[in-house]
Every structure is written in C-alpha cells, then in structure tokens.
Design an enzyme around this catalytic site. Structure first.
Site, PDB file in Angstrom:
ATOM      1  N   HIS A  35     -48.308 -19.237 -22.249  1.00  0.00           N
ATOM      2  CA  HIS A  35     -48.668 -18.574 -23.382  1.00  0.00           C
ATOM      3  C   HIS A  35     -49.790 -19.420 -24.196  1.00  0.00           C
ATOM      4  O   HIS A  35     -50.393 -18.562 -24.657  1.00  0.00           O
ATOM      5  CB  HIS A  35     -47.282 -18.388 -24.106  1.00  0.00           C
ATOM      6  N   GLU A  36     -49.610 -20.553 -24.486  1.00  0.00           N
ATOM      7  CA  GLU A  36     -50.464 -21.266 -25.110  1.00  0.00           C
ATOM      8  C   GLU A  36     -51.939 -21.755 -24.389  1.00  0.00           C
ATOM      9  O   GLU A  36     -52.813 -21.456 -25.105  1.00  0.00           O
ATOM     10  CB  GLU A  36     -50.097 -22.617 -25.698  1.00  0.00           C
ATOM     11  N   HIS A  48     -53.693 -18.594 -25.034  1.00  0.00           N
ATOM     12  CA  HIS A  48     -54.271 -18.435 -26.283  1.00  0.00           C
ATOM     13  C   HIS A  48     -55.767 -19.008 -26.294  1.00  0.00           C
ATOM     14  O   HIS A  48     -56.516 -18.418 -27.083  1.00  0.00           O
ATOM     15  CB  HIS A  48     -53.156 -19.257 -27.318  1.00  0.00           C
ATOM     16  N   CYS A  88     -44.510 -14.780 -30.646  1.00  0.00           N
ATOM     17  CA  CYS A  88     -45.606 -15.318 -31.106  1.00  0.00           C
ATOM     18  C   CYS A  88     -46.026 -15.642 -32.498  1.00  0.00           C
ATOM     19  O   CYS A  88     -45.718 -14.406 -33.020  1.00  0.00           O
ATOM     20  CB  CYS A  88     -46.756 -14.644 -30.527  1.00  0.00           C
ATOM     21  N   LEU A  89     -46.211 -16.725 -33.354  1.00  0.00           N
ATOM     22  CA  LEU A  89     -46.417 -17.029 -34.616  1.00  0.00           C
ATOM     23  C   LEU A  89     -47.668 -15.872 -35.035  1.00  0.00           C
ATOM     24  O   LEU A  89     -47.436 -15.525 -36.228  1.00  0.00           O
ATOM     25  CB  LEU A  89     -46.628 -18.441 -34.918  1.00  0.00           C
ATOM     26  N   GLY A  96     -44.474 -23.530 -30.084  1.00  0.00           N
ATOM     27  CA  GLY A  96     -45.812 -23.907 -29.403  1.00  0.00           C
ATOM     28  C   GLY A  96     -46.753 -23.353 -30.407  1.00  0.00           C
ATOM     29  O   GLY A  96     -46.710 -22.293 -31.128  1.00  0.00           O
ATOM     30  N   GLN A 135     -54.876 -20.351 -33.265  1.00  0.00           N
ATOM     31  CA  GLN A 135     -54.004 -19.791 -34.010  1.00  0.00           C
ATOM     32  C   GLN A 135     -54.174 -20.253 -35.559  1.00  0.00           C
ATOM     33  O   GLN A 135     -53.472 -19.675 -36.625  1.00  0.00           O
ATOM     34  CB  GLN A 135     -52.367 -19.924 -33.562  1.00  0.00           C
TER      35      GLN A 135
HETATM   36 ZN    ZN Z   1     -48.829 -17.275 -29.311  1.00  0.00          ZN
END
Ligand code: ZN
Length: 186
Positions: free
Chosen positions: A147-148, A151, A105-106, A46, A51
């Site tokens: 989660h996204e 963000h 998480c990236l 995701g 991000q």
């Molecule tokens: Zn993340």
C-alpha cells in the site's frame, strides 16, 4: 519533532510519482522522525512521504501486535510486529501468492475496502542512514508495504479496486468533503 499535516485525496501530490532520496543528512533524519510522530498521532500503521506533501521515496510503518485490533482471526506474533520501520527508496524484488485485506488509508478517512495484494513480498531498501537492508514481509506487513510503496509511485488504493467500487468510493469521499466544507462555513 513535529506532527505534519496529512493530505487527503484528491490532493495532486498523492497521484505524483515520488523522487528517489539521494542525500542521507540530518534533514532526512528529522523528517523521518516527524513522519513516525505524524503516523502515531493519526493512528495509522503506515505513512508515505507524499501523504505529508513531500514527493520523496520514504515510508514509515509500525504495526502493533498487542492490541491485535487489525486481526480478523487469531494471528501469531511475527518479527515485524511492534517494530518501527523506515524504508527509503524501497524496491519490491519478489512477490508470491495472493491476499485480500480490508485496507484503510489516512488520506481517505472512513474508507475501508478490500484490495488484492501479493501474500508475501521481498523488499530491498535503505534506512535513514543510507544502510541497505532486505526484508521478507507476509500478512499485514506485506499488505501495508505494498500500500505504501504504491503511494510513493503515485498510486492510491482506489486505483486497485474494481471500477465500480472505485467510483463509489470517489463519490463518497467527495460528498463527505462537501458536507464538511459546508459545516465549516456555517
Ligand atoms: Zn494510504
């Protein structure tokens, strides 16, 4: 298409509430394609637009089933597996149950921690053409969507952990970044 740079916490854009998308033009389609390519390249399931430093309410998701590498126990193939999802201006309309998953998480390399989420959610969103759709999400898809969506609201997953856990993660991340910067200088 091009691979975009994924920003890491504590970048300010990650804690900024993103703006609604109003224009569904060619630029948006290109950006969405770039997000999918960036997510694949980074090995994520995701990605939220902030991000990659764009504070707009856009997210992409693609959860592979065949590899099955995220499953803690045997899981069955759901309608959302192996599918490329794009959510523009997503809104959670209903939540049900409780679920815990070890999330990554990236924007937080090497951090994997358990976070409490709803087990099932219902989401209304638009695709990159501006068409409205509704989806019911469960399991990892529901976790990933929550989660996204966090963000784009400027909430990173350490904000969902206990204060103790969150402090530990913050320290770990900042220490890792200091070490990496030192290596670069040498
Ligand atoms: Zn993340």
């Amino acid at each position: 298409m091009s691979v975009l740079k994924v920003v890491e916490w504590p970048a300010k854009v990650l804690e900024t509430k993103s703006e609604e998308v109003k224009e569904f033009d060619e630029d948006l389609k290109k950006f969405v394609a770039d997000m999918h390519e960036t997510m694949d390249e980074a090995g994520g399931i995701g990605l939220a637009a902030n991000q990659v430093n764009v504070a707009k309410r856009i997210l992409t998701i693609c959860i592979p089933w065949t590899e099955n590498k995220y499953a803690e126990q045997e899981e069955k193939k759901e309608h959302w597996h192996d599918k490329r999802w794009t959510f523009v201006n997503p809104v959670i309309t209903k939540k049900k149950g409780k679920f815990r998953w070890q999330e990554g998480c990236l924007s937080f390399p090497e951090v994997f921690e358990f976070v409490d989420r709803a087990e099932e959610i219902w989401v209304t969103a638009q695709d990159e053409n501006g068409e409205t759709f509704e989806v019911h999400a469960n399991g990892l898809f529901a976790v990933c969507l929550q989660h996204e969506i966090d963000h784009i609201d400027g909430i990173v997953f350490i904000n969902r952990m206990s204060r103790l856990k969150s402090t530990m993660v913050r320290k770990k991340v900042l220490k890792r970044q200091r070490l990496m910067n030192t290596e670069v200088e040498e």
